[in-house]
Design an enzyme around this catalytic site. Structure first.
Site, PDB file in Angstrom:
ATOM      1  N   HIS A  11      -8.059  -7.103  -2.906  1.00 13.97           N
ATOM      2  CA  HIS A  11      -7.264  -8.057  -2.256  1.00 13.97           C
ATOM      3  C   HIS A  11      -7.974  -8.431  -0.887  1.00 13.97           C
ATOM      4  O   HIS A  11      -7.123  -9.137  -0.133  1.00 13.97           O
ATOM      5  CB  HIS A  11      -5.992  -7.325  -1.931  1.00 13.97           C
ATOM      6  CG  HIS A  11      -5.852  -6.378  -1.145  1.00 13.97           C
ATOM      7  ND1 HIS A  11      -6.189  -5.093  -1.183  1.00 13.97           N
ATOM      8  CD2 HIS A  11      -5.529  -6.435   0.223  1.00 13.97           C
ATOM      9  CE1 HIS A  11      -6.224  -4.322  -0.110  1.00 13.97           C
ATOM     10  NE2 HIS A  11      -5.797  -5.175   0.821  1.00 13.97           N
TER      11      HIS A  11
HETATM   12  C1  UD1 Z   1      -2.079  -7.510   4.185  1.00 13.84           C
HETATM   13  C2  UD1 Z   1      -3.558  -6.968   5.520  1.00 13.84           C
HETATM   14  C3  UD1 Z   1      -4.362  -5.924   4.798  1.00 13.84           C
HETATM   15  C4  UD1 Z   1      -3.550  -5.120   3.862  1.00 13.84           C
HETATM   16  C5  UD1 Z   1      -2.724  -5.623   2.915  1.00 13.84           C
HETATM   17  C6  UD1 Z   1      -2.116  -4.699   2.041  1.00 13.84           C
HETATM   18  C7  UD1 Z   1      -3.555  -8.286   7.565  1.00 13.84           C
HETATM   19  C8  UD1 Z   1      -4.390  -9.339   8.103  1.00 13.84           C
HETATM   20  N1  UD1 Z   1      -3.865  -8.046   6.100  1.00 13.84           N
HETATM   21  O1  UD1 Z   1      -3.256  -8.213   3.505  1.00 13.84           O
HETATM   22  O2  UD1 Z   1      -4.922  -5.323   5.899  1.00 13.84           O
HETATM   23  O3  UD1 Z   1      -4.936  -4.121   3.221  1.00 13.84           O
HETATM   24  O4  UD1 Z   1      -1.839  -6.392   3.325  1.00 13.84           O
HETATM   25  O5  UD1 Z   1      -1.711  -5.129   0.989  1.00 13.84           O
HETATM   26  O6  UD1 Z   1      -2.647  -8.019   7.965  1.00 13.84           O
HETATM   27  N2  UD1 Z   1       1.794 -12.760  -0.733  1.00 13.84           N
HETATM   28  C9  UD1 Z   1       2.891 -12.542  -1.751  1.00 13.84           C
HETATM   29  N3  UD1 Z   1       3.917 -11.726  -1.616  1.00 13.84           N
HETATM   30  C10 UD1 Z   1       3.733 -10.810  -0.938  1.00 13.84           C
HETATM   31  C11 UD1 Z   1       2.812 -10.697  -0.041  1.00 13.84           C
HETATM   32  C12 UD1 Z   1       1.575 -11.485  -0.075  1.00 13.84           C
HETATM   33  O7  UD1 Z   1       2.782 -13.443  -2.694  1.00 13.84           O
HETATM   34  O8  UD1 Z   1       4.645  -9.790  -1.182  1.00 13.84           O
HETATM   35  C13 UD1 Z   1       0.867 -13.581  -0.870  1.00 13.84           C
HETATM   36  C14 UD1 Z   1       1.102 -14.688   0.134  1.00 13.84           C
HETATM   37  O9  UD1 Z   1       0.846 -15.813  -0.583  1.00 13.84           O
HETATM   38  C15 UD1 Z   1       0.088 -14.364   1.237  1.00 13.84           C
HETATM   39  C16 UD1 Z   1      -1.071 -13.827   0.613  1.00 13.84           C
HETATM   40  O10 UD1 Z   1      -0.647 -13.016  -0.506  1.00 13.84           O
HETATM   41  O11 UD1 Z   1      -0.134 -15.814   1.697  1.00 13.84           O
HETATM   42  C17 UD1 Z   1      -1.684 -13.046   1.431  1.00 13.84           C
HETATM   43  O12 UD1 Z   1      -0.602 -12.107   2.364  1.00 13.84           O
HETATM   44  P1  UD1 Z   1      -0.889 -11.379   3.467  1.00 13.84           P
HETATM   45  O13 UD1 Z   1       0.325 -10.350   3.931  1.00 13.84           O
HETATM   46  O14 UD1 Z   1      -1.104 -12.496   4.744  1.00 13.84           O
HETATM   47  O15 UD1 Z   1      -2.280 -10.411   3.709  1.00 13.84           O
HETATM   48  P2  UD1 Z   1      -2.637  -9.550   2.325  1.00 13.84           P
HETATM   49  O16 UD1 Z   1      -3.638 -10.015   1.705  1.00 13.84           O
HETATM   50  O17 UD1 Z   1      -1.470  -8.934   1.704  1.00 13.84           O
HETATM   51  N1  UDP Z   2      -0.331   0.678  -4.314  1.00 15.69           N
HETATM   52  C1  UDP Z   2       0.650   0.718  -5.582  1.00 15.69           C
HETATM   53  N2  UDP Z   2       0.692  -0.232  -6.366  1.00 15.69           N
HETATM   54  C2  UDP Z   2      -0.524  -1.037  -6.716  1.00 15.69           C
HETATM   55  C3  UDP Z   2      -1.613  -0.966  -5.748  1.00 15.69           C
HETATM   56  C4  UDP Z   2      -1.455  -0.140  -4.828  1.00 15.69           C
HETATM   57  O1  UDP Z   2       1.625   1.430  -5.005  1.00 15.69           O
HETATM   58  O2  UDP Z   2      -0.298  -1.724  -7.590  1.00 15.69           O
HETATM   59  C5  UDP Z   2      -0.358   1.485  -3.230  1.00 15.69           C
HETATM   60  C6  UDP Z   2      -1.795   2.525  -3.075  1.00 15.69           C
HETATM   61  O3  UDP Z   2      -1.271   3.863  -3.822  1.00 15.69           O
HETATM   62  C7  UDP Z   2      -1.861   2.645  -1.709  1.00 15.69           C
HETATM   63  C8  UDP Z   2      -1.175   1.585  -1.159  1.00 15.69           C
HETATM   64  O4  UDP Z   2      -0.643   0.707  -2.126  1.00 15.69           O
HETATM   65  O5  UDP Z   2      -0.840   3.584  -1.252  1.00 15.69           O
HETATM   66  C9  UDP Z   2      -2.583   0.581  -0.741  1.00 15.69           C
HETATM   67  O6  UDP Z   2      -1.922  -0.800  -0.480  1.00 15.69           O
HETATM   68  P1  UDP Z   2      -3.312  -2.147  -0.250  1.00 15.69           P
HETATM   69  O7  UDP Z   2      -4.366  -1.710  -1.056  1.00 15.69           O
HETATM   70  O8  UDP Z   2      -2.291  -3.186  -0.484  1.00 15.69           O
HETATM   71  O9  UDP Z   2      -3.429  -1.920   1.151  1.00 15.69           O
HETATM   72  P2  UDP Z   2      -4.633  -1.276   2.132  1.00 15.69           P
HETATM   73  O10 UDP Z   2      -4.357   0.241   1.869  1.00 15.69           O
HETATM   74  O11 UDP Z   2      -5.899  -1.844   1.679  1.00 15.69           O
HETATM   75  O12 UDP Z   2      -4.303  -1.684   3.460  1.00 15.69           O
END
Ligand code: UD1
Ligand code: UDP
Length: 382
Positions: free
Chosen positions: A218
């Site tokens: 992601h």
């Molecule tokens: C964010 C964090 C990243 C973390 C990740 C965990 C930042 C800069 N990045 O990235 O460090 O690893 O969360 O998963 O803060 N979206 C949905 N539904 C949701 C959430 C997101 O549809 O519930 C979609 C939206 O289109 C959004 C895109 O995903 O624009 C990215 O979401 P965003 O929260 O900006 O960044 P992540 O890639 O989730």
């Molecule tokens: N995770 C989850 N369901 C999923 C994928 C990830 O519960 O389908 C959990 C995973 O066990 C971990 C956390 O989400 O605890 C990691 O989130 P993510 O990879 O989105 O973010 P990051 O840790 O890179 O910030």
């Protein structure tokens, strides 16, 4: 005139925990529970960065958490990092201004943490950074500049390991550093048995233990480019040839799904033979899936830690990691996305003995953090 900042005597003996994304909810869950069990009032602000039920509500259910006291809406409408951070900062500051907690805790490096941290700093509220001191030294990553900024404005830096504490010392931070371990260990220990008892994910997907791979991807640097997504699709296909009969299970992050659609790649990607794309899983199911996987391929931070704790080999699909401890103990290898490097990494990790030690503590991080918080509430810290 309205007061713009607080003096110590304006603040109440109260703790605020800020969450906002999937990993934030998971890693803060042990602290939220300890705070709620303590003699002190506490409340949770959900900054609303993640909002889809499968990235949000599901975790409150799985982790047996109450609804947050506050939840910001409409953050999903923000497109740019600065805009998203600013909206959350504005919302959190308003709540903190009314509630006046003496301590605010944020966890990790996502934008909502920077927003929470800035809101606390501006109001002169004591700020604790859980998961402090991590560094990838990759300044292009939003997470890297977020975590560096948060560390610099925190009173309390809760470093998971000695190595991360050292990073913070070398950065010349102003606050006090405590090596506590990572609360992810607390969360895994609290939920591992429950997952074994309650999850039927392996049966549902028709999987045999140690006979499937798990994939997650992601990161902005990996999925916001068509070229990188094509590299991912190439090594998945190559693994299908090399490890025939071993499916790759891919619970897809909404960001990745959106990008595949935008690049017109979704249909082809979803129909790769050895790949099973799922909606994001809840914590209990995902924990069970990781625990019994042959190996996990990921660009996630939390998953590098969890695989290390669960003794499941991990291949990190990035050029660097802010979790070098996992590489040092031998649970993880960092390969980037090229087919040759990923396949070599998988081969290497599958051959390794899984006798590494978890470097992220003994599952008492949340207790240790709450002790510091209580000392702060009672003015016992110098
Ligand atoms: C964010 C964090 C990243 C973390 C990740 C965990 C930042 C800069 N990045 O990235 O460090 O690893 O969360 O998963 O803060 N979206 C949905 N539904 C949701 C959430 C997101 O549809 O519930 C979609 C939206 O289109 C959004 C895109 O995903 O624009 C990215 O979401 P965003 O929260 O900006 O960044 P992540 O890639 O989730
Ligand atoms: N995770 C989850 N369901 C999923 C994928 C990830 O519960 O389908 C959990 C995973 O066990 C971990 C956390 O989400 O605890 C990691 O989130 P993510 O990879 O989105 O973010 P990051 O840790 O890179 O910030």
């Amino acid at each position: 005139m309205k007061k713009k900042t607080f003096e110590s005597e304006d603040l109440k003996k109260k703790v605020c925990v800020v969450v906002g994304t999937r990993p934030g909810i998971i890693k803060m869950s042990p602290i939220i529970k300890k705070a709620q069990e303590s003699e002190y009032p506490s409340f949770v602000i959900h900054a609303g960065q993640h909002y889809s039920p499968s990235m949000d509500d599901q975790f409150f259910k799985d982790l047996d958490l109450k609804e947050p006291e506050y939840k910001l809406e409409h953050i999903k409408d923000c497109e740019l990092h600065g805009e998203q951070t600013a909206e959350m900062l504005k919302g959190i500051e308003r709540i903190l201004y009314e509630e006046r907690p003496k301590v605010v805790l944020v966890c990790g490096d996502a934008n909502f943490n920077l927003a929470g941290a800035l809101a606390a700093r501006k109001l002169h509220i004591n700020l604790g950074h859980v998961e402090s001191g991590l560094r990838s030294d990759d300044w292009r990553m939003p997470e890297e500049h977020n975590r560096v900024m948060i560390d610099h404005i925190s009173e309390f830096l809760f470093a998971p390991t000695k190595n991360t504490a050292q990073n913070a010392i070398e950065d010349n931070v102003k606050g006090n550093i405590f090596v506590t371990g990572n609360t992810i260990v607390d969360a895994v220990y609290e939920n591992e048995e429950l997952a074994e008892e309650k999850s039927d994910i392996l049966e549902t997907l028709g999987l045999k233990k140690k006979n499937y791979f798990v994939l997650t991807a992601h990161r902005e640097g990996n999925v916001d480019s068509k070229e990188k997504l094509e590299m991912i699709s190439k090594f998945i296909k190559e693994m299908g040839d090399k490890y025939e009969g071993t499916p790759i299970i891919f619970p897809i992050h909404p960001r990745t799904k959106k990008r595949l659609k935008e690049f017109g790649m979704k249909e082809e990607f979803y129909s790769i033979d050895n790949l099973q794309v799922l909606e994001p899983l809840g914590y209990i199911d995902f924990l069970q899936l990781m625990n019994h996987a042959k190996l996990v391929l990921t660009d996630s931070g939390g998953i590098q830690e969890e695989t290390c704790i669960l003794k499941t080999p991990c291949v990190t699909l990035r050029e660097n990691t802010e979790r070098p401890e996992t590489v040092e103990v031998g649970s993880n290898i960092v390969t980037g996305l090229s087919i040759e490097d990923v396949l070599e990494g998988v081969r290497e990790m599958l051959g390794r003995k899984k006798d590494w030690k978890n470097p992220f503590g003994d599952g008492t991080a949340s207790n240790q953090i709450m002790e510091v918080v209580k000392d702060c509430l009672e003015d016992r810290l110098s």
